[in-house]
Design an enzyme around this catalytic site. Structure first.
Site, PDB file in Angstrom:
ATOM      1  N   GLU A 241       0.818  -1.205   0.000  1.00 33.98           N
ATOM      2  CA  GLU A 241       0.000   0.000   0.000  1.00 33.98           C
ATOM      3  C   GLU A 241       0.855   1.260   0.000  1.00 33.98           C
ATOM      4  OE1 GLU A 241      -3.014  -0.243  -0.577  1.00 33.98           O
ATOM      5  OE2 GLU A 241      -3.464  -2.314  -0.062  1.00 33.98           O
ATOM      6  N   CYS A 242       0.363   2.275  -0.685  1.00 29.71           N
ATOM      7  CA  CYS A 242       1.069   3.558  -0.733  1.00 29.71           C
ATOM      8  C   CYS A 242       0.666   4.457   0.426  1.00 29.71           C
ATOM      9  CB  CYS A 242       0.787   4.273  -2.053  1.00 29.71           C
ATOM     10  SG  CYS A 242      -0.940   4.794  -2.242  1.00 29.71           S
TER      11      CYS A 242
END
Length: 253
Positions: A241-242
């Protein structure tokens, strides 16, 4: 939905995450029985505040863009532009914006990509901590600003459970960072995505044909190789995930 109203954001924000999940259980059970198209209509009719769709204009982005704009043509589409997207991504953005007549809203970090490199170096080469700082500056903060400036109450996104372990148990409706988070295609498979694109004459991202399963920034995206899963093609396999789709209690650089 039989005699049940959606809890207000104000009510939900007085609860902790576990309590929020329990409070939304019956709503989510109902939503699981609907098609993605029915969920979109339900969300637009029942969830409070202004609505917006976030898009990275990735491999399968055309699905959600078409799904939402078919029902609400002027819904704001929020893109967080890091300045490091692939040239093909910028071309894809232009193509879909023109074709679907998107109400595109582009948000970026206050400091340019070149200035960030001068100030911090190449954060994406500085391990997990550097990647997280980079994402906070270039994705999380701009998205937060977009939600605030556009006064968004409901945030639509195209996350799918099949994409990664971190998304495998996500509900259709939740609360994230003070707004409703709504995921109409969360339970779709790659096959369903493919047929939706085909049936509606919609394109994959141009890099799909070159072997990319997921596309983000040029420096943290890898082409798929035999033995790799989708998660390993991003952020050197260090994280999936960013940060955009995670709850954050505070924002700092």
């Amino acid at each position: 939905m039989p005699n049940r109203t959606v809890p207000t954001l104000e009510e939900l924000l007085t609860l902790n995450k576990v309590q929020q999940t329990l409070r939304l259980t019956e709503v989510n059970q109902h939503l699981e029985s609907l098609t993605a198209q029915e969920r979109v209509v339900w969300g637009l009719e029942n969830l409070q505040g202004n609505h917006a769709l976030s898009s990275s204009f990735g491999i399968q982005a055309a699905v959600m863009l078409h799904l939402l704009t078919s029902v609400k043509s002027d819904i704001p589409v929020v893109l967080t532009d890091t300045g490091y997207l692939f040239p093909e991504t910028y071309q894809f953005i232009d193509e879909l914006t023109e074709r679907l007549n998107l109400n595109l809203k582009v948000y970026s970090a206050p400091v340019s990509a070149a200035w960030q490199e001068a100030r911090y170096g190449k954060l994406w080469e500085q391990g997990v901590e550097g990647i997280e700082r980079y994402n906070q500056i270039n994705k999380v903060e701009p998205m937060r600003r977009a939600l605030d400036e556009l006064n968004i109450g409901t945030w639509f996104s195209g996350l799918r459970r099949e994409q990664s372990q971190s998304r495998a148990s996500l509900p259709i409706l939740s609360v994230q960072n003070g707004v409703f988070k709504f995921l109409p295609v969360i339970d779709w498979t790659n096959k369903e995505v493919h047929y939706y694109l085909k049936d509606n004459d919609l394109p994959y991202h141009p890099l799909w044909e070159q072997g990319y399963l997921s596309v983000g920034d040029t420096h943290t995206t890898q082409k798929w190789q035999p033995g790799m899963n989708e998660e390993q093609t991003r952020f050197f396999g260090l994280k999936r995930e960013c940060g955009l789709h995670e709850d954050h209690n505070d924002t700092h650089q």
